[in-house]
Design a protein around this motif. Sequence first.
Motif, short mmCIF file in Angstrom:
data_model
loop_
_atom_site.label_atom_id
_atom_site.label_comp_id
_atom_site.label_asym_id
_atom_site.label_seq_id
_atom_site.Cartn_x
_atom_site.Cartn_y
_atom_site.Cartn_z
N ASN A 39 0.86 -1.18 0.00
CA ASN A 39 0.00 0.00 0.00
C ASN A 39 0.90 1.23 0.00
N ILE A 40 0.71 2.07 -1.00
CA ILE A 40 1.56 3.25 -1.16
C ILE A 40 0.66 4.48 -1.12
N THR A 41 1.00 5.40 -0.24
CA THR A 41 0.30 6.69 -0.19
C THR A 41 1.29 7.77 -0.58
N VAL A 42 1.02 8.41 -1.71
CA VAL A 42 1.83 9.55 -2.14
C VAL A 42 1.25 10.77 -1.42
N ILE A 43 1.99 11.24 -0.46
CA ILE A 43 1.45 12.28 0.41
C ILE A 43 1.70 13.66 -0.18
N LYS A 44 2.95 14.03 -0.30
CA LYS A 44 3.26 15.37 -0.81
C LYS A 44 4.73 15.44 -1.18
N ALA A 45 5.10 16.56 -1.83
CA ALA A 45 6.49 16.84 -2.16
C ALA A 45 6.79 18.28 -1.79
N LYS A 46 8.07 18.61 -1.77
CA LYS A 46 8.44 19.98 -1.41
C LYS A 46 9.74 20.37 -2.15
N LEU B 106 6.40 9.71 1.28
CA LEU B 106 5.62 8.52 0.96
C LEU B 106 5.31 7.75 2.23
N LYS B 107 4.19 7.07 2.18
CA LYS B 107 3.82 6.15 3.26
C LYS B 107 3.64 4.78 2.65
N LEU B 108 4.42 3.79 3.18
CA LEU B 108 4.42 2.44 2.62
C LEU B 108 4.03 1.44 3.69
N SER B 109 3.22 0.49 3.34
CA SER B 109 2.88 -0.59 4.27
C SER B 109 2.55 -1.84 3.46
N LEU B 110 2.72 -3.00 4.12
CA LEU B 110 2.47 -4.28 3.47
C LEU B 110 1.15 -4.86 3.96
N ALA B 111 0.52 -5.63 3.12
CA ALA B 111 -0.70 -6.35 3.48
C ALA B 111 -0.77 -7.60 2.62
N THR B 112 -1.81 -8.37 2.82
CA THR B 112 -2.03 -9.57 2.00
C THR B 112 -3.47 -9.60 1.56
N ARG B 113 -3.73 -10.43 0.59
CA ARG B 113 -5.11 -10.70 0.18
C ARG B 113 -5.19 -12.13 -0.30
N GLU B 114 -6.35 -12.65 -0.12
CA GLU B 114 -6.57 -14.02 -0.55
C GLU B 114 -7.56 -14.02 -1.71
N ASP B 115 -7.27 -14.85 -2.64
CA ASP B 115 -8.13 -14.92 -3.81
C ASP B 115 -9.31 -15.85 -3.49
N ARG B 116 -10.36 -15.22 -2.80
CA ARG B 116 -11.49 -16.05 -2.35
C ARG B 116 -12.78 -15.70 -3.09
#
Length: 1219
Positions: free
Chosen positions: A184-191, A382-392
């Motif tokens: 999961n990527i959140t592009v927050i801002k630049a300066k 940037l804000k980065l985090s990992l997650a999972t998903r299942e193909d259900r």
Amino acid sequence: MDVPSSPGSHLRVKSPHRHRRRHHSPSRTGSGSDLRQSRQVTVVTNSGKQEGDEFELPPRDYQNPLVQESDGNFFESFTALSWRQANKRLRATSEDGHDRHPPSEAQFAVKPKSQHLTKNEFELLYIEVLYTIKHKIGTTAGGHSPFIQDLYQYAQEAFGISPEDHAHLLARATEEKPPIVVVNITVIKAKDLEAKDADGFSDPYCMLGIWPGRLQDGDVFSDEDEQTKSKEKKGSITRKLSMPGSKKKRDKSARDVIPAKYIRSTNVVQNTLNPVWNERFRFDLEDVHSDRLHLDIWDHDDEFSVIEAAKKLNEVKGLSGLGRYFKQVAQSARTTKCSGSVDDFLGCVTIALDDIPSTGKERWISLEGRTARSNIQGEIKLKLSLATREDRGIPEDDNWTDVRQHEDLMSVFVQHEVRKMDDSPSKWRGDLPKAAMTILHQHAIQGDVTDAQQAMCKWIAYSRKHMEHHFDYRILLKLLGELDRLWTPDSFSREEEECLAESFKQFNQYCLSLLSKQREVFPTSCKQSISRLEAMMQCLANVYSIDVFRRVCPFEKELLPEVKVAIKKGTQEWYDRISHLRQASSKSGDHEEDIIQRLIELTNHLNADLVSASLTYNLLYEQIFKVNYCDTTYRQLEKWLSADVFKGLQEELGEEFNKDLRQTLSKVESRSEEASTRGSSLIMGTCLFELYLALQEFCNFRENLPNGDRRNVQIVRYYQWFRFVVANWIEVARQKSLQRIVKAVELDKVAEVSEGTKYSTSAVDVCCCFSQMTEFWKQLNWPDLLDAFPLVQKLAEDISKGAVMYADMIHQKLKDEGYYDEVGQFDVTEQLCITINNIEQVRRALKPLPEMLRFADIQRAVEASNGTGKGCKFNLSTIVKEADECMVRKIKTVVDRVADKMRPDIKKDVFHLNWAPESVPADDAIGDLLTYLDSNLLTMNKNLLKTNFDRILLSLWMEVLAEFKETILKEEPRQPILYKRMYDAIELLVDFFYANEKGLQMQKIQSEQYKELKELLSLHKLNTFPLIEVFFDEKLQQQKECTSKEYGILNVRMCYRQDSQSLLVEVLNAKDVIPLDANGLSDPFVLLQLCPEHVFPNVTIQKTNIVKKTLNPIFEETFEFDITPEQCRHAGGVLVMTVMDHDYVFQNDFAGEVYVSLSDLPGVEEEISGFDALSITSFPMMQPKHKENGALDVLAARSWDKDADEFVKKRKKVEEQAV
């Protein structure tokens, strides 16, 4: 009174035949000094016993216990009711269980619906935990456990799974298909980006995608030939979307498998160098350990540029299509010669994904160029985090199952931790161990459970387990705050909102049920319980105040009415319980006594509860709920208690219950008379008054009510139910007080209360008796002042009569012992001192009555009711005043007897003072008198109260003054020098009795008798001529004071001429002269004489002409006297104008006279001019008025003085001629 004999306890008045010092003793001067010193010592001894104006009760330690026991401590038992009442209230508190450890909340709270997982659900949840642990993602962050085995072990312990079952279920979890890892990527801002537009800004946007690790580094977005051929040209920048620093060709076999969905772009932010996007992207990863994130930032200039090309990537299918599309993107990014439009490159970043923590990371990253020569600036956040998903086969945003599993998993872990606390779950602080937190965290990120959903799950799990195990409410309070902080209107699905609403409802009902039982669950004597109550109330208030509660429970009732309902319900149940317990605990065989005792105990329990409410509960309710707990509770209790007490007293008192106060007093007096006739007395117990005081305390709690609601309280007139009881007590107290007075005098004995002061136990007993009567009335604090008037009147009469009775008895006892006997030796004894001290002490006991019995307040109440209260004030004040005056007369009778017995010796000493030789000075001549007074005052000074000693001193002072005056008037006249000595002797006596402010007050010493005597002596000590001058001063004073025109008016005009040193007098006329002839008229003329003659020896008498037959003669004649200004200013210098009636046959008749002070005439002090301009002065004429013991009488007594005799004869002649 038993007075033990002791050396020096009697002081005899000296016999008239005692040995005297001779006036010519050579040691006279020294003796005088000793006497003065002795006087000082005497008064200093008494100075330590100064009494203030306020009455102070003698120490009760000096009471005679036998006197108290004679009536069974009647008064003591009533005055002790107040502290006994307080003790009973405290005992009621302890009996109500407040001193024991509070019970568990589970005994009184509503039981929530239990939710238990089935065996299959339990196993599936455990498999989910094992699956979560096995597929743990992200690097381990602080606070989480990095060891997989620790996580397995904790899960096995928490779920209580055996090793065999664990191995079996772990195998099942391993068989499950692994989840797809997602970033999961959140592009927050630049300066601080580079400005590419002419206006100094840029229009930045981002283009980002995942670079699979299985591909080699290279340009996946542009043609390599175009890279080598492109050159910088003026006005344009060659751009290529490539990995920075890469020069290798792409692996064409790898390009065939690049998925187009790996490319995303943000929106364009216009005209800024510090853009803010806050856009979230989600990418599936093939291998989290090798895949990388690549992001370019561009300045948007063309309508169809890189961003537009990127938006069509999803339309590309196959490798050839993707290659053609990337080439189109690159071409659109190069300089367009025909249009000049360019999308300028602003920088890029490449980030490895294998070091992202499980908690995610958020940071600023510096932008890089495509080559080392690139000049790039700025940073991107940037804000980065990992997650999972299942193909259900379900939508990715539907994670309701994961949320329910997360809640259940948290419940299991909480249950496991609580079990570790044994029997003290309230000591658990709500913290889960590191392994549990790691598992829950992994489950949340793998199931994409948001922070808000986690907060919801935590609240539901903790609140449900709290209702089973009772944690610290501060844990729940913290969870509520976290939930409120994270919640937004779109945080939860419909199912999640319903689940949360049910949790809130259960918790609210749980708390409200505890509020209704707070007396048992949260007793005020336990600080820990009150802390829990406060935290619980804060939790409940917070639930109702947070936005999420109003969202999920829109139809719930408001908190305030719910709290009031809980208070009322709990109060009703508590009152019924304690009322039933009081009734069941009554064990006496006397049914009426059982009723009163039950009501006393019931009221005490209510008072104890209201004290707790006002000091503790009410503060919490007002602070947290804005509810007046005391108001809500008191309104209920007073209605129930009022009904119970009314019914009980009506049953107890019967017909006496409804009578008014006048009827009640009359009935009580009749019963008392009947009892006296039978030789018995009324009996009074304390039970009803204990109930009265308990009800009084209960009624006082109405002060906690709002002002407008206090008058609606039914029990406020509780005192009316006790009219008969109080009236009966006053009558019984009267009888008991009279009996106690008799017993106190009978058992009297000496008590040295303070150093040197003597009085006996009877005075202490009587004072304490009166004090206890008034103190008990003060405790009753009768609310209705109009109603109190007859009761106070009766009480004041009884106390006053008792005080007079005691004075009579103690005085009679002294009389029976021979104090007034004329035969035998008179002794000033300690018993005499004790008697007048006793009477004085009891007299002082009456002084506090007006304040203690509130005379002034009663008067104002009567005035407000009837329009006047003078009769009321007169009655109440006169009762005490008459008793006080009677007792003062008794003391004065005893004191005057002392002075009477000392009179002969005082007379003899004054006689010797008068007849002592002229050579003896006043100090020595008065010595015998001072010695006699000093010696005879020793015992009284030592043993008397200051007030009584002052009475003795005043009586003796009056006696001394009387003897001096009698000696002067009745003894043979002496020379002035001897009267001068007597004058000085009086001054010495003043010092003796005043004693440097430690004896009599100077105001009392300088009485009218003293002033009269001092004036008489001041005349006698003068020589004849000064005395004659005083006579004329007296006449001048009479002239000033004369305002009557009965004898007519003489009009004159006068002045003194400094130039000629002469006095001019113009006699103008007279009016209303008294008729002295038979025809009703007179023949007036005026004689003018300057007096005294010794001041004006050579000045002749002048007279006017005679005016015939008139009462209003007109003279208009002027006279001149040659005198000096000094003569005018001389003391006593006067002009005497005598109006006479001329008679040819007999002597002239006296019509009137006028005295004019020469020193006051115009011109004496300063020169004047214009005699005719002077105003006319009118003088009322006087007749000679004899002044008794004045200067003329003193002159008349000097038969041996020729000048005095001659002057007196002249004045006598004038007086004889007067009308």
